[in-house]
Write a protein that holds these residues in place. Sequence first.
Motif, mmCIF file in Angstrom:
data_model
loop_
_atom_site.group_PDB
_atom_site.id
_atom_site.type_symbol
_atom_site.label_atom_id
_atom_site.label_comp_id
_atom_site.label_asym_id
_atom_site.label_seq_id
_atom_site.Cartn_x
_atom_site.Cartn_y
_atom_site.Cartn_z
ATOM 1 N N PHE A 260 39.127 42.347 38.340
ATOM 2 C CA PHE A 260 39.286 41.893 39.710
ATOM 3 C C PHE A 260 40.739 42.010 40.155
ATOM 4 C CE2 PHE A 260 40.703 38.318 37.285
ATOM 5 C CZ PHE A 260 41.648 37.693 38.067
ATOM 6 N N ASP A 261 40.911 41.947 41.452
ATOM 7 C CA ASP A 261 42.242 41.879 42.057
ATOM 8 C C ASP A 261 42.067 41.230 43.427
ATOM 9 O OD1 ASP A 261 44.755 42.161 43.119
ATOM 10 O OD2 ASP A 261 44.698 44.348 43.259
ATOM 11 N N GLY B 217 39.339 44.554 44.793
ATOM 12 C CA GLY B 217 38.102 44.909 44.113
ATOM 13 C C GLY B 217 37.640 43.885 43.091
ATOM 14 N N PHE B 218 36.349 43.962 42.749
ATOM 15 C CA PHE B 218 35.720 43.047 41.796
ATOM 16 C C PHE B 218 34.590 43.807 41.122
ATOM 17 C CE2 PHE B 218 32.459 40.065 40.552
ATOM 18 C CZ PHE B 218 33.127 38.934 40.101
ATOM 19 N N ILE B 219 34.630 43.903 39.783
ATOM 20 C CA ILE B 219 33.594 44.599 39.015
ATOM 21 C C ILE B 219 33.167 43.691 37.868
ATOM 22 C CG2 ILE B 219 32.992 46.640 37.667
ATOM 23 C CD1 ILE B 219 35.263 48.127 39.075
ATOM 24 N N ASN C 185 46.344 35.866 41.898
ATOM 25 C CA ASN C 185 45.570 36.536 40.849
ATOM 26 C C ASN C 185 45.498 35.702 39.575
ATOM 27 O OD1 ASN C 185 44.720 38.795 42.210
ATOM 28 N ND2 ASN C 185 46.297 40.157 41.414
ATOM 29 N N ASN C 186 46.606 35.099 39.169
ATOM 30 C CA ASN C 186 46.594 34.305 37.931
ATOM 31 C C ASN C 186 45.770 33.028 38.091
ATOM 32 O OD1 ASN C 186 48.165 36.107 36.479
ATOM 33 N ND2 ASN C 186 50.089 35.129 37.037
#
Length: 212
Positions: A175-176, A153-155, A184-185
Motif C-alpha cells: 500500500f501507499d 495504491g493498495f494490493i 504511511n507508517n
Amino acid sequence: FAMPVLLMCGCCAAAVGYRYVYTKLMGRHTPPPVTVSFTLQKSTQEAFAVIRNPQLLDQTTPFWFRLIIRTESVEAINDFLAKSDPLVAENLPTFPLKLPLYFDYWMLAFIVPFPWRSKVTQCEKLHDSGKSSSSTPSFQLTYEQAIGPFLGGFIHTHTVIARDGGSQIDDSIEFDVTSEPVVNNITWYVLNYLLRGRCENLNLSYGGSIVT
C-alpha cells in the motif's frame, strides 16, 4: 461552527503541503508490505472458501472499522462466490470468472464513511498453472483498490497452501496512502493490527493459529 471547519481546512492544507514538499525533495516513500501467515484447521478448498468471501470481512474486523457491501454489489458478489467455489469447480482447470471484477463497499473508519471499490485481479488454483507441485490444490486471490483513500495504491494478496493436515494462509498488503512516511507508517500499524485481529477471529471460528 466556523472555527472547527477552518481548523480542519488548515490541517488538510498543511498535510497536502507537507506531502508535496516531501515527495519533491525525497521522492515517494514506499512502506514495507504488511504480512501475516496463519493456519486454519481446514482443507485448502475449505480455507479458500472462507478467505475469498467478502461477506465475512465485516464480521472479522473491530467495531470501529466497518466494511459494508453496497446494495449494487450484492448480486455481483453472490455470482463471484458461486463461480469461485473451490469444491464446485474442483474438476475444472480454472474458475469460470471473467476478471477483473469490481465490488463496492462503504468503509467506515472511526465513524468516518468513505466509498471503497475493490477490483479482483486474480483468483486461481496455483497447481493447475504450474506454480505448485503439490497434489493438494493451492489457491491465490488478489484484489486491488480501484477507488479509495490509498493515493499510491493498495494490493492485498492471499495465498492458501496445505500445511500439517490443514492449511496455511499467507496474507500480504502492499500500500501507499500519501507517499510520505508519517501517514504511511501510522497506516502500516493500523493495517497490521486489523490483519492480525482478523486472523485471530478466523482462528476462533475455524481453528489454527498465527505463524508469523
